[in-house]
Design a protein around this motif. Structure first.
Motif, PDB file in Angstrom:
ATOM      1  N   GLY A 236       0.801  -1.205   0.000  1.00  0.00           N
ATOM      2  CA  GLY A 236       0.000   0.000   0.000  1.00  0.00           C
ATOM      3  C   GLY A 236       0.845   1.271   0.000  1.00  0.00           C
ATOM      4  N   PRO A 237       0.141   2.398  -0.268  1.00  0.00           N
ATOM      5  CA  PRO A 237      -1.235   2.424  -0.741  1.00  0.00           C
ATOM      6  C   PRO A 237      -1.353   1.898  -2.171  1.00  0.00           C
ATOM      7  CG  PRO A 237      -0.300   4.624  -0.759  1.00  0.00           C
ATOM      8  CD  PRO A 237       0.705   3.743  -0.108  1.00  0.00           C
ATOM      9  N   ALA A 238      -2.488   1.280  -2.461  1.00  0.00           N
ATOM     10  CA  ALA A 238      -2.766   0.748  -3.791  1.00  0.00           C
ATOM     11  C   ALA A 238      -4.265   0.561  -3.918  1.00  0.00           C
ATOM     12  CB  ALA A 238      -2.035  -0.573  -4.017  1.00  0.00           C
ATOM     13  N   LEU A 239      -4.728   0.473  -5.167  1.00  0.00           N
ATOM     14  CA  LEU A 239      -6.153   0.339  -5.460  1.00  0.00           C
ATOM     15  C   LEU A 239      -6.427  -1.033  -6.061  1.00  0.00           C
ATOM     16  CD1 LEU A 239      -8.993   1.616  -5.732  1.00  0.00           C
ATOM     17  CD2 LEU A 239      -8.276   2.462  -7.979  1.00  0.00           C
ATOM     18  N   ILE A 240      -7.368  -1.763  -5.462  1.00  0.00           N
ATOM     19  CA  ILE A 240      -7.819  -3.049  -5.978  1.00  0.00           C
ATOM     20  C   ILE A 240      -9.265  -2.838  -6.416  1.00  0.00           C
ATOM     21  CG2 ILE A 240      -8.003  -5.511  -5.504  1.00  0.00           C
ATOM     22  CD1 ILE A 240      -5.172  -4.261  -5.051  1.00  0.00           C
ATOM     23  N   THR A 257       1.164  -3.703   9.228  1.00  0.00           N
ATOM     24  CA  THR A 257       0.445  -2.587   9.846  1.00  0.00           C
ATOM     25  C   THR A 257       0.384  -1.365   8.938  1.00  0.00           C
ATOM     26  OG1 THR A 257       2.480  -1.830  10.929  1.00  0.00           O
ATOM     27  CG2 THR A 257       1.043  -3.312  12.179  1.00  0.00           C
ATOM     28  N   GLU A 258       1.008  -1.387   7.774  1.00  0.00           N
ATOM     29  CA  GLU A 258       1.005  -0.265   6.852  1.00  0.00           C
ATOM     30  C   GLU A 258       1.156  -0.798   5.436  1.00  0.00           C
ATOM     31  OE1 GLU A 258       5.282   1.302   8.019  1.00  0.00           O
ATOM     32  OE2 GLU A 258       4.132   0.226   9.490  1.00  0.00           O
ATOM     33  N   TYR A 259       0.724  -0.070   4.390  1.00  0.00           N
ATOM     34  CA  TYR A 259       0.396   1.358   4.386  1.00  0.00           C
ATOM     35  C   TYR A 259      -1.052   1.626   3.956  1.00  0.00           C
ATOM     36  CZ  TYR A 259       5.421   2.158   4.674  1.00  0.00           C
ATOM     37  OH  TYR A 259       6.714   2.160   5.076  1.00  0.00           O
ATOM     38  N   GLY A 260      -1.928   0.680   4.102  1.00  0.00           N
ATOM     39  CA  GLY A 260      -3.322   0.886   3.746  1.00  0.00           C
ATOM     40  C   GLY A 260      -3.642   0.503   2.317  1.00  0.00           C
ATOM     41  N   LEU A 261      -4.816  -0.133   2.119  1.00  0.00           N
ATOM     42  CA  LEU A 261      -5.240  -0.593   0.802  1.00  0.00           C
ATOM     43  C   LEU A 261      -6.702  -0.228   0.585  1.00  0.00           C
ATOM     44  CD1 LEU A 261      -3.569  -4.055   1.236  1.00  0.00           C
ATOM     45  CD2 LEU A 261      -2.963  -2.482  -0.611  1.00  0.00           C
ATOM     46  N   THR A 262      -7.054   0.070  -0.660  1.00  0.00           N
ATOM     47  CA  THR A 262      -8.421   0.407  -1.023  1.00  0.00           C
ATOM     48  C   THR A 262      -8.957  -0.646  -1.977  1.00  0.00           C
ATOM     49  OG1 THR A 262      -7.960   2.767  -0.772  1.00  0.00           O
ATOM     50  CG2 THR A 262      -9.913   2.162  -2.037  1.00  0.00           C
ATOM     51  N   LEU A 263     -10.111  -1.228  -1.630  1.00  0.00           N
ATOM     52  CA  LEU A 263     -10.735  -2.261  -2.445  1.00  0.00           C
ATOM     53  C   LEU A 263     -12.130  -1.785  -2.834  1.00  0.00           C
ATOM     54  CD1 LEU A 263      -8.778  -3.712  -0.224  1.00  0.00           C
ATOM     55  CD2 LEU A 263      -9.857  -5.805  -1.064  1.00  0.00           C
ATOM     56  N   ASN A 281      -3.379  -4.708   8.820  1.00  0.00           N
ATOM     57  CA  ASN A 281      -3.384  -3.550   7.931  1.00  0.00           C
ATOM     58  C   ASN A 281      -4.693  -2.769   8.043  1.00  0.00           C
ATOM     59  OD1 ASN A 281      -2.459  -1.764   5.860  1.00  0.00           O
ATOM     60  ND2 ASN A 281      -1.388  -3.462   4.886  1.00  0.00           N
ATOM     61  N   ALA A 282      -4.756  -1.628   7.336  1.00  0.00           N
ATOM     62  CA  ALA A 282      -5.944  -0.767   7.315  1.00  0.00           C
ATOM     63  C   ALA A 282      -6.554  -0.828   5.927  1.00  0.00           C
ATOM     64  CB  ALA A 282      -5.563   0.669   7.674  1.00  0.00           C
ATOM     65  N   LEU A 283      -7.791  -1.328   5.838  1.00  0.00           N
ATOM     66  CA  LEU A 283      -8.457  -1.537   4.561  1.00  0.00           C
ATOM     67  C   LEU A 283      -9.682  -0.648   4.443  1.00  0.00           C
ATOM     68  CD1 LEU A 283      -6.577  -4.006   4.662  1.00  0.00           C
ATOM     69  CD2 LEU A 283      -8.477  -5.393   3.804  1.00  0.00           C
ATOM     70  N   ALA A 284      -9.825  -0.011   3.287  1.00  0.00           N
ATOM     71  CA  ALA A 284     -11.050   0.710   2.922  1.00  0.00           C
ATOM     72  C   ALA A 284     -11.713  -0.091   1.821  1.00  0.00           C
ATOM     73  CB  ALA A 284     -10.718   2.114   2.439  1.00  0.00           C
ATOM     74  N   ILE A 285     -12.973  -0.491   2.038  1.00  0.00           N
ATOM     75  CA  ILE A 285     -13.625  -1.441   1.134  1.00  0.00           C
ATOM     76  C   ILE A 285     -15.009  -0.919   0.767  1.00  0.00           C
ATOM     77  CG2 ILE A 285     -14.410  -3.822   0.851  1.00  0.00           C
ATOM     78  CD1 ILE A 285     -12.447  -4.539   3.147  1.00  0.00           C
ATOM     79  N   ARG A 286     -15.286  -0.876  -0.518  1.00  0.00           N
ATOM     80  CA  ARG A 286     -16.608  -0.442  -0.990  1.00  0.00           C
ATOM     81  C   ARG A 286     -17.139  -1.446  -2.003  1.00  0.00           C
ATOM     82  NH1 ARG A 286     -18.280   2.882  -5.545  1.00  0.00           N
ATOM     83  NH2 ARG A 286     -20.378   3.682  -5.167  1.00  0.00           N
TER      84      ARG A 286
END
Length: 649
Positions: A236-240, A257-263, A281-286
């Motif tokens: 991360g960060p990266a976009l899936i 623990t880092e660096y965050g991923l967006t799904l 890790n920290a995940l943002a998922i939509r």
């Protein structure tokens, strides 16, 4: 033949991301840098881009794509030819294109430089998600042991700084690190076949900018260890985005623990152990749909954070029936058998109902330009630009745009300008091919630092700016993109080095940011700004929002900064992400956010490796707002950082 758009998708930098020094001290949205000619009955072979665009075709390296020939060597040769180590200007690798066909491979597809060291910048773009298939033979050697799994496609970091073991990584053995820039896998299917219980379809590592888009990962029954693995140091960060995983023991696995991923737009079907497993890790998922045996989601470890917006876990009656949780998770639109609910889950069973703000700004889809045939594309090369860094390309760029062509493509190279370039209303797409826009050292005296290198001053139909780098490193302040005209603008897979990325003026139209790094953002006026996987790194105020609706899915920051200065009635909603101060000795008066006569909602995880490198105030005030600040002590600890699910102000 017919043409269609295909989804895509430091002091060297003035604001060089700190983690690039050492770890310790340190319906879907299409995106589109590819226009592909698809074969129709009686047509010749499919091809991509204009001939001079500067890309590599695996078939030109001997790949057959016939489902019988082993194409591993051809892929590795094409990938190696895509670019050597360019140091801090990490965005210069060429695209490797894979036409429709079935390509057998028998060992991992990985990028190495001529020195033998692992490299970043593996850009593997297929012709179509269903027609381009990379396949592992059944019962392939080296893929039979789930205790020692091996990948079909394996993206890696280069070693920009530090040592091969800095921060505990294994660069020499695993290609680990936090210099895994510009790794893209798009528009294809990876099939691990049958009898390969130790196969990982895609072992993906990316930092700052990178994406997996329009990809299907497929395993036969009893085959496949992991569909998409993102567990090496440090993802991360990266976009899936728009990814389907069919089969495997585990569908998607993330760690660190880092660096965050967006799904976003994820489909997980028929996994036997876990559909989605996150460790720390920290995940943002939509928009995620899960059809698999329970438990389908595992959020393992006391630092794990997951933010879900629209999750559909089959016919689960309650949260505990589909999720095992050790950390924190926030849900917006969790569809259970009894209906939709919103709330926060702490540990295994502590559920607190919590709804989004009434003024929430749902993410919108960018209105795409549609079918713009290759015959309508124009290049500045037609007017003399060669892509050489020492050549003034200003007039060539202006002349190309003046033709009225709807698509401007910049063949792989560097385009240097002495003055701002205004984008006409007739232009619908700017396709960068990983090209660079720079400012001449002897710029015109009238070329203001606050004027965009590219200026959008007039209205018109939607415009996308794709796969470009705006680079003014070590040359003073500069604005990259100025959006003043009333038209929708998408900025995708764009690097801003030593520049402010965007200034959207009060009269500007809607803006869509997708997978961008690393500059500041200014926005004003009533039109909304939507962002997916937004990485903004450095000091000062990273996003200045004066009166705009701002919606962010997946935020990453790095440095001692105020993430958003929210004022003049602005509405800012940040859902998911990781904020990371990095350095010790921070000014305790610097808040993570400043909210002055505005409204703020934020859910994120704070990462901190030491007690001296974290925020003391999450929300501060300006002189016109009498509300008390929001203290960090209102939120639970996450190591030296904190969990912040559901901050509302």
């Amino acid at each position: 033949m017919k043409a269609i758009t295909k989804p895509c998708w430091p002091n060297v930098f003035l604001e060089w991301p700190q983690h690039n020094r050492t770890h310790e001290a340190m319906q879907y949205i299409p995106c589109l840098s590819v226009l592909v000619l698809l074969a129709i009955p009686g047509a010749a072979r499919a091809d991509i881009f204009p001939a001079d665009a500067g890309f590599l075709n695996v078939k030109d390296f001997g790949a057959q794509g016939n489902g019988r020939t082993d194409d591993t060597a051809a892929f590795l040769e094409a990938i190696a030819a895509s670019g050597e180590d360019t140091g801090t200007t990490f965005w210069q690798d060429k695209i490797v294109y894979v036409p429709n066909g079935t390509y057998l491979v028998s060992s991992p597809l990985v990028k190495r430089y001529q020195t033998g060291k692992f490299g970043s910048g593996l850009l593997l773009l297929g012709e179509s998600q269903t027609g381009t298939i990379i396949r592992l033979p059944d019962h392939a050697a080296g893929y039979g042991d789930p205790q020692h799994p091996q990948a079909v496609v394996f993206t890696t970091s280069k070693l920009h700084d530090g040592t091969a073991t800095s921060g505990g990584k294994d660069y020499n053995g695993l290609g680990e690190g936090n210099d895994a820039y510009m790794n893209f896998v798009e528009n294809l299917t990876i099939d691990v076949g049958s009898g390969n219980s130790g196969a990982i379809a895609l072992d993906y590592l990316a930092n700052n900018i990178g994406a997996v888009r329009n990809v299907t990962l497929r395993a036969q029954s009893g085959s496949g260890a992991v569909g998409l693995s993102m567990t090496r140091k440090w993802p991360g960060p990266a976009l899936i985005q728009n990814v389907t995983v069919q089969g495997f023991a585990t569908g998607i696995a993330t760690a660190q623990t880092e660096y965050g991923l967006t799904l976003e737009h994820i489909r997980l079907y028929d996994q036997t152990t876990a559909a989605l497993q996150n460790s720390q890790n920290a995940l943002a998922i939509r928009d995620i749909e899960i059809r698999a045996p329970s438990p389908t989601v595992i959020n393992a470890g006391d630092k794990s954070f997951m933010a879900f917006d629209d999750v559909r876990p089959g016919n689960a009656p309650d949260v505990g029936s589909f999720m095992r949780n050790d950390g924190r998770a926030i849900f917006r639109g969790l569809t259970l058998s009894g209906g939709k609910i919103d709330g926060i889950l702490a540990g295994r069973s502590q559920w607190t109902a919590a709804s989004p703000p009434d003024w929430r700004i749902p993410l919108a889809d960018f209105p795409e330009a549609g079918n713009l045939p290759l015959s309508t594309w124009v290049s500045p090369g037609r007017f003399g630009a060669t892509g050489a860094a020492d050549q003034d390309a200003t007039d060539a760029l202006r002349s190309a745009m003046a033709t009225g062509a709807p698509v401007l493509y910049l063949p792989h190279g560097t385009y240097t300008i002495r003055d701002a370039v205004e984008i006409p209303s007739s232009l619908r797409r700017i396709v960068g091919m990983n090209s660079t826009i720079k400012v001449l050292a002897k710029r015109l005296p009238t070329f203001s630092r606050g004027s965009g290198m590219m200026r959008i001053l007039s209205g018109g139909e939607s415009l996308s700016i794709e796969r470009l780098a705006f680079d003014n490193s070590n040359m003073g302040d500069q604005l990259a993109i100025e959006a003043a005209g009333n038209r929708d603008v998408a900025i995708r897979d764009v690097v801003s080095a030593g520049v402010t990325l965007l200034d959207r003026k009060a009269g500007g139209g809607r803006v869509f940011l997708e997978d961008v790094c690393c500059g500041k953002i200014l926005t004003a006026g009533p039109a909304p700004l939507f962002a997916r996987q937004l990485d903004t790194e450095g000091g000062g105020v990273r996003i200045a929002n004066s009166g705009s609706p701002l919606s962010v899915l997946g935020l990453k920051t790095e440095g001692i900064n105020t993430i958003v200065d929210n004022s003049s009635g602005a509405l800012t909603d940040i859902f998911g992400g990781l904020v990371y101060m990095v350095r010790d000795g921070a000014d305790a008066s610097v808040p993570a956010f400043r909210n002055n006569g505005a409204s703020l909602s934020a859910s994120f995880a704070e990462e901190s490796l030491r007690s001296g490198s974290r925020y003391a105030i999450y929300v501060g005030r300006g002189s016109g707002d009498a509300r008390p600040p929001v203290a960090v002590t209102d939120f639970p600890e996450r190591g030296f950082g904190r969990f912040v699910p559901g901050l509302k102000d």
